[in-house]
Write an enzyme that holds these catalytic residues in place. Structure first.
Site, PDB file in Angstrom:
ATOM      1  CG  ASP A   1     -20.374  56.792 -19.063  1.00 25.28           C
ATOM      2  OD1 ASP A   1     -21.010  57.037 -18.009  1.00 25.28           O
ATOM      3  OD2 ASP A   1     -20.436  57.743 -19.670  1.00 25.28           O
TER       4      ASP A   1
ATOM      5  CB  SER B   1     -19.686  59.826 -16.922  1.00 25.22           C
ATOM      6  OG  SER B   1     -19.397  59.805 -18.329  1.00 25.22           O
TER       7      SER B   1
END
Length: 310
Positions: free
Chosen positions: A196, A44
């Site tokens: 993510d 991320s």
């Protein structure tokens, strides 16, 4: 020379800023350039940082850009863009129920299962894809041969390290690693959809075990050993942080069992008070950087000392 992995965790806008400050202190105290890590693993916001480092842009340039000082144009252009403090209204479609089923079957934990219940996000990841375009080589990746950006398979929860076990364009990999459920839509890669990587693990530090490293520097903005109390909306963030800390604890245990020395550097109560409950709140970035000047170096020093005694 020590073979060292650098593992950079998820953490949104403020986690990215805190990570940069922590890396600056690590470089100073170890006398080491983070770009020289044998393996770069990013998840991320950590994938953003790993992409910068893997492309040859150093921590000093990133810190300069964060402070509003002259810096590499690619850093300046990227930091001038932001997806906003809050997500746009999502689409009433639920693409991640496979994660929820995975939690029921024990393949992923409860936090990942809850993320699977979020509707499809409408956020625009164009600024991440643009970063990939700006940084990528003619081959579509970065110069560093072992830069791994982690996403999670939306259907199964399996973690995939783009740049290692899976190939795609750099911008696509960053967007996939950053695809926060409920905020951004899943990203398709080779017929599969990804979200993510922090949905399943804030760091995926265990992925470096087969890489032949002797030491791993872990910088996870979303974990805090020993916990950190919070008030109001911060209580929700602390509940998620508690679960993520358990994930990092487990991965650190795996690394040490494999004979890998671990330097674990994470924010404490003081930094979290400055960050507030919303790690996407750009207005707090300058305050975070100021706080890190005094708070982060002692944390790094303690982590180095603790790692040396184990």
């Amino acid at each position: 020379m020590t073979k060292r992995a650098l593992v950079l965790g998820c953490g949104g806008t403020l986690g990215f800023a805190w990570t940069a400050a922590a890396l600056a202190a690590v470089e100073d105290q170890l006398g080491w350039d983070a770009r020289e890590a044998d393996v770069l693993v990013g998840t991320s916001a950590g994938a953003e940082m790993a992409a910068f480092l893997g492309s040859g842009i150093g921590v000093g340039e990133i810190m300069a850009g964060l402070r509003g000082e002259p810096a590499d144009d690619r850093v300046v252009r990227h930091l001038a863009q932001h997806p906003g403090k809050l997500p746009p209204l999502p689409t009433p479609v639920w693409p991640g129920l496979g994660l929820t089923a995975g939690a029921v079957r024990g393949r992923v934990d409860l936090l990942a299962g809850l993320a699977g219940t979020l509707p499809r996000g409408r956020g625009d990841a164009g600024w991440l894809r643009g970063l990939g375009t700006a940084l990528a080589t003619a081959e579509g990746w970065v110069d560093h041969p072992r830069t791994w950006l982690v996403g999670a398979d939306l259907r199964t929860g399996e973690r995939v390290a783009f740049g290692n076990s899976q190939r795609t364009q750099l911008g696509t990999a960053i967007a996939a690693s950053w695809a926060i459920p409920g905020w951004f839509p899943p990203v398709g890669v080779n017929g599969r959809e990804y979200v993510d990587g922090g949905t399943v693990s804030p760091t995926s530090a265990d992925l470096v075990i087969p890489a032949g490293v002797e030491e791993a520097v872990l910088i996870p903005p979303m974990s805090t050993s020993g916990g950190a109390p919070g008030r109001g909306f911060a209580r929700v963030e602390r509940l998620a942080r508690r679960a993520m800390t358990r994930r990092v604890d487990a991965e650190v245990k795996q690394l040490r069992a494999a004979g890998i020395r671990v330097l674990r550097i994470e924010p404490g109560q003081a930094e979290l008070d400055v960050m507030g409950p919303n790690f996407m709140d750009l207005r707090r970035r300058s305050d975070v950087l100021r706080a890190c000047r005094t708070l982060t170096p002692p944390r790094v020093r303690a982590a180095i000392e603790q790692g040396a005694t184990r």
